[in-house]
Write a protein that holds these residues in place. Structure first.
Motif, PDB file in Angstrom:
ATOM      1  N   ASN A  57      97.872  60.018 -59.730  1.00 27.99           N
ATOM      2  CA  ASN A  57      96.938  61.143 -59.842  1.00 27.99           C
ATOM      3  C   ASN A  57      97.482  62.344 -60.617  1.00 27.99           C
ATOM      4  N   SER A  58      98.672  62.243 -61.199  1.00 24.33           N
ATOM      5  CA  SER A  58      99.170  63.323 -62.065  1.00 24.33           C
ATOM      6  C   SER A  58     100.450  62.882 -62.767  1.00 24.33           C
ATOM      7  N   GLY A  59     100.806  63.646 -63.773  1.00 25.02           N
ATOM      8  CA  GLY A  59     102.088  63.409 -64.441  1.00 25.02           C
ATOM      9  C   GLY A  59     103.228  63.731 -63.492  1.00 25.02           C
ATOM     10  N   THR A  60     103.025  64.723 -62.641  1.00 29.78           N
ATOM     11  CA  THR A  60     104.045  65.100 -61.661  1.00 29.78           C
ATOM     12  C   THR A  60     104.330  63.915 -60.729  1.00 29.78           C
ATOM     13  N   ALA A  61     103.257  63.276 -60.256  1.00 28.18           N
ATOM     14  CA  ALA A  61     103.418  62.120 -59.360  1.00 28.18           C
ATOM     15  C   ALA A  61     104.113  60.971 -60.091  1.00 28.18           C
ATOM     16  N   LEU A  82     113.309  73.597 -71.302  1.00 25.86           N
ATOM     17  CA  LEU A  82     112.067  73.974 -71.971  1.00 25.86           C
ATOM     18  C   LEU A  82     111.009  72.901 -71.698  1.00 25.86           C
ATOM     19  N   SER A  83     110.393  73.001 -70.523  1.00 25.66           N
ATOM     20  CA  SER A  83     109.396  72.011 -70.113  1.00 25.66           C
ATOM     21  C   SER A  83     108.553  72.610 -69.003  1.00 25.66           C
ATOM     22  N   PHE A  84     107.497  71.901 -68.630  1.00 30.61           N
ATOM     23  CA  PHE A  84     106.750  72.324 -67.447  1.00 30.61           C
ATOM     24  C   PHE A  84     107.625  72.018 -66.233  1.00 30.61           C
ATOM     25  N   VAL A  85     107.473  72.853 -65.208  1.00 33.96           N
ATOM     26  CA  VAL A  85     108.394  72.814 -64.073  1.00 33.96           C
ATOM     27  C   VAL A  85     108.392  71.466 -63.321  1.00 33.96           C
ATOM     28  N   SER A  86     107.324  70.694 -63.467  1.00 33.90           N
ATOM     29  CA  SER A  86     107.264  69.378 -62.798  1.00 33.90           C
ATOM     30  C   SER A  86     108.426  68.480 -63.182  1.00 33.90           C
ATOM     31  N   THR A  87     108.893  68.597 -64.412  1.00 34.15           N
ATOM     32  CA  THR A  87     109.993  67.741 -64.869  1.00 34.15           C
ATOM     33  C   THR A  87     111.206  67.932 -63.948  1.00 34.15           C
ATOM     34  N   ALA A  88     111.469  69.173 -63.577  1.00 32.98           N
ATOM     35  CA  ALA A  88     112.612  69.463 -62.694  1.00 32.98           C
ATOM     36  C   ALA A  88     112.251  69.247 -61.226  1.00 32.98           C
ATOM     37  N   GLU A 154     111.415  58.650 -69.395  1.00 28.99           N
ATOM     38  CA  GLU A 154     110.859  59.599 -70.361  1.00 28.99           C
ATOM     39  C   GLU A 154     109.705  60.401 -69.768  1.00 28.99           C
ATOM     40  N   ASP A 155     109.727  61.705 -70.027  1.00 23.52           N
ATOM     41  CA  ASP A 155     108.568  62.540 -69.716  1.00 23.52           C
ATOM     42  C   ASP A 155     107.727  62.611 -70.987  1.00 23.52           C
ATOM     43  N   ALA A 156     106.688  61.775 -71.011  1.00 20.64           N
ATOM     44  CA  ALA A 156     105.816  61.702 -72.187  1.00 20.64           C
ATOM     45  C   ALA A 156     104.483  62.392 -71.905  1.00 20.64           C
ATOM     46  N   ALA A 157     104.521  63.413 -71.038  1.00 16.30           N
ATOM     47  CA  ALA A 157     103.283  64.119 -70.673  1.00 16.30           C
ATOM     48  C   ALA A 157     102.576  64.672 -71.906  1.00 16.30           C
ATOM     49  N   HIS A 158     103.352  65.082 -72.918  1.00 13.04           N
ATOM     50  CA  HIS A 158     102.748  65.664 -74.135  1.00 13.04           C
ATOM     51  C   HIS A 158     102.439  64.601 -75.182  1.00 13.04           C
ATOM     52  N   ALA A 159     102.868  63.385 -74.944  1.00 13.83           N
ATOM     53  CA  ALA A 159     102.991  62.455 -76.064  1.00 13.83           C
ATOM     54  C   ALA A 159     102.112  61.217 -75.952  1.00 13.83           C
ATOM     55  N   PHE A 178     103.427  59.502 -68.123  1.00 14.16           N
ATOM     56  CA  PHE A 178     102.389  60.200 -68.881  1.00 14.16           C
ATOM     57  C   PHE A 178     101.583  61.119 -67.959  1.00 14.16           C
ATOM     58  N   SER A 179     100.986  62.148 -68.556  1.00 12.57           N
ATOM     59  CA  SER A 179     100.052  63.010 -67.816  1.00 12.57           C
ATOM     60  C   SER A 179      98.696  62.969 -68.501  1.00 12.57           C
ATOM     61  N   PHE A 180      97.647  62.943 -67.676  1.00 15.53           N
ATOM     62  CA  PHE A 180      96.277  63.011 -68.216  1.00 15.53           C
ATOM     63  C   PHE A 180      95.565  64.248 -67.680  1.00 15.53           C
ATOM     64  N   VAL A 183      94.091  69.280 -70.109  1.00 13.92           N
ATOM     65  CA  VAL A 183      94.428  69.816 -71.441  1.00 13.92           C
ATOM     66  C   VAL A 183      95.171  68.802 -72.312  1.00 13.92           C
ATOM     67  N   LYS A 184      95.510  67.658 -71.743  1.00 14.53           N
ATOM     68  CA  LYS A 184      96.318  66.696 -72.492  1.00 14.53           C
ATOM     69  C   LYS A 184      95.466  65.913 -73.510  1.00 14.53           C
ATOM     70  N   ASN A 185      96.151  65.188 -74.403  1.00 19.39           N
ATOM     71  CA  ASN A 185      95.433  64.485 -75.491  1.00 19.39           C
ATOM     72  C   ASN A 185      94.469  63.446 -74.942  1.00 19.39           C
ATOM     73  N   HIS A 309     104.518  78.086 -74.086  1.00 21.00           N
ATOM     74  CA  HIS A 309     105.044  76.818 -73.527  1.00 21.00           C
ATOM     75  C   HIS A 309     106.472  76.670 -73.976  1.00 21.00           C
ATOM     76  N   TYR A 310     107.428  77.038 -73.198  1.00 24.94           N
ATOM     77  CA  TYR A 310     107.339  77.402 -71.781  1.00 24.94           C
ATOM     78  C   TYR A 310     108.290  78.573 -71.511  1.00 24.94           C
ATOM     79  N   LEU A 311     108.118  79.174 -70.348  1.00 29.93           N
ATOM     80  CA  LEU A 311     109.169  80.023 -69.813  1.00 29.93           C
ATOM     81  C   LEU A 311     110.169  79.025 -69.238  1.00 29.93           C
TER      82      LEU A 311
HETATM   83  C1  LIG Z   1     106.159  68.176 -69.943  1.00 30.01           C
HETATM   84  C2  LIG Z   1     105.314  67.982 -68.738  1.00 30.01           C
HETATM   85  N1  LIG Z   1     105.765  67.220 -67.730  1.00 30.01           N
HETATM   86  C3  LIG Z   1     105.041  66.999 -66.628  1.00 30.01           C
HETATM   87  C4  LIG Z   1     103.790  67.549 -66.468  1.00 30.01           C
HETATM   88  C5  LIG Z   1     103.041  67.321 -65.197  1.00 30.01           C
HETATM   89  O1  LIG Z   1     101.814  66.704 -65.411  1.00 30.01           O
HETATM   90  P1  LIG Z   1     100.577  66.974 -64.420  1.00 30.01           P
HETATM   91  O2  LIG Z   1     100.067  68.339 -64.687  1.00 30.01           O
HETATM   92  O3  LIG Z   1      99.601  65.900 -64.776  1.00 30.01           O
HETATM   93  O4  LIG Z   1     101.106  66.831 -63.051  1.00 30.01           O
HETATM   94  C6  LIG Z   1     103.260  68.333 -67.493  1.00 30.01           C
HETATM   95  C7  LIG Z   1     101.910  68.903 -67.337  1.00 30.01           C
HETATM   96  O5  LIG Z   1     101.519  69.919 -67.638  1.00 30.01           O
HETATM   97  C8  LIG Z   1     104.041  68.573 -68.645  1.00 30.01           C
HETATM   98  O6  LIG Z   1     103.574  69.322 -69.642  1.00 30.01           O
END
Ligand SMILES: Cc1ncc(COP(=O)(O)O)c(C=O)c1O
Length: 361
Positions: A57-61, A82-88, A154-159, A178-180, A183-185, A309-311
């Protein structure tokens, strides 16, 4: 003046039709992933050319589960800040320690040389982020991973749609996440997926499927067993139905993004901006400006939305104890601005954005 949005999901009648159909069916969700979820998994697996795909249900999951499979507890995971905080967060959810390293100033993707320097006996995973849709230098990262026997996730959320992540051209990570996000592609109300590229790791598919739905396994009719402490991470039918329609036009929409990126890279009078590269899926187009606050205010007055994108994650209060000096990331983070790049922009919109940016430089 029409407002130009930073992100804008490209939806059409087919998405509306499928949503109506699913709403009327009354079947909106199945944790085990039948119906549209299963169809989406098959189609996305086919598109990526991977061996298997598990929708969540998310890229985070997706990141949470992939790292869970590697058992990173008390181990180190190397990632960019330099990423969305979910990566960490996904590392901490699993009891691992995030080791932030710097990025390459040209691509803003993790710098392989910095990865090499950060490796210790405790390193368990390298977690590259394909920043803005630009693939990381995976041949170098793969070489490092082989030499030190370290897994790549790999974090391919953007890719989504970056061609070099497609198995037929080149694949590298054990798991690709991957993330859907809308706002994603490839946009859904929410969603994500883990793809597995190699036959020898296929056995993880059933475990992932169990973990995405509360650890349920061995289902026979209405009976089942719980074999693990799983989560409620399954994708719903509405997201999957929309995702199937989005996937049909993903390549066409990514070409539109690429054409915009080409114009930006040729027509923007800015020294530091994202490069044009055919392989990139351009989830983001970044520029770097000195007086960012002023610049963003002026763009807003022109009714053009911009973003940051991003602090960097290592500068967040919660991540203080993992913080260290990351010179390039910190310099970039003061100046980086994202410009609108999505398939709903007309040539006129793009010209307006370029003219406004150039006026304020
Ligand atoms: C680089 C990166 N990783 C992970 C995520 C997490 O994806 P989601 O928002 O679907 O949980 C995002 C989403 O914004 C992201 O940009």
């Amino acid at each position: 003046m029409k407002q130009i949005k930073l992100f804008d999901p490209a939806i059409g009648n087919n998405e509306k039709k499928v949503v109506n159909k699913i709403l009327k069916s009354g079947f909106w969700a199945s944790g085990s992933g039948t119906g549209y979820v299963q169809k989406f998994e098959e189609k996305f697996n086919d598109y990526i050319g991977s061996k298997s795909c598990v929708a969540v249900n998310s890229g985070t999951a997706a990141l949470h589960l992939a790292l869970n499979l590697e058992n990173v507890k008390n181990k180190e995971v190397i990632l960019p800040s330099l990423s969305f905080v979910s990566t960490a967060h996904a590392i901490l959810y699993n009891g691992g320690k995030p080791i932030f390293v710097d990025v390459n100033p040209e691509t803003l993707c993790i710098d392989p040389e910095e990865i090499e320097k950060a490796i210790t006996k405790k390193t368990s995973v390298i977690l590259p982020v394909h920043f803005g849709g630009m693939a990381c230098d995976m041949s170098k990262i793969s070489k490092i991973s082989k030499e030190h026997n370290i897994t790549i996730i790999e974090d391919a959320a953007h890719a989504v749609g970056t061609k070099s992540l497609n198995k037929k051209i080149g694949r590298h990570g054990k798991y690709v996440c991957f993330s859907f996000h809308p706002v994603k592609n490839l946009a859904m109300p929410n969603g994500g997926a883990i793809t597995i590229n190699e036959e020898k790791f296929l056995h993880s598919t059933n475990f992932l499927k169990s973990m995405r739905w509360c650890g349920i396994s061995n289902r026979k009719g209405t009976k089942y067993d719980i074999t693990n402490l799983g989560w409620n991470f399954y994708m719903n039918e509405l997201s999957a139905g929309i995702g199937i329609e989005q996937l049909k036009k993903l390549d066409k929409n990514n070409i539109k993004r690429k054409n915009i990126a080409k114009r930006y890279s040729e027509e923007l009078d800015i020294e530091t901006k994202m490069k044009f590269q055919k392989d990139c899926s351009y989830h983001i187009f970044w520029i770097q400006v000195k007086n960012r606050e002023q610049f963003m205010i002026k763009m807003k007055e022109e009714e053009i939305e911009t973003g940051i994108h991003y602090l960097p994650i290592h500068k967040m209060s919660f991540y203080k104890k993992f913080s260290k000096k990351l010179q390039i990331t910190e310099d970039v983070a003061k100046k980086i601005v994202s410009l609108p790049i999505h398939p709903n922009l007309s040539e006129k919109d793009i010209t307006r954005i370029i003219k406004s940016v150039n006026k304020f430089m």
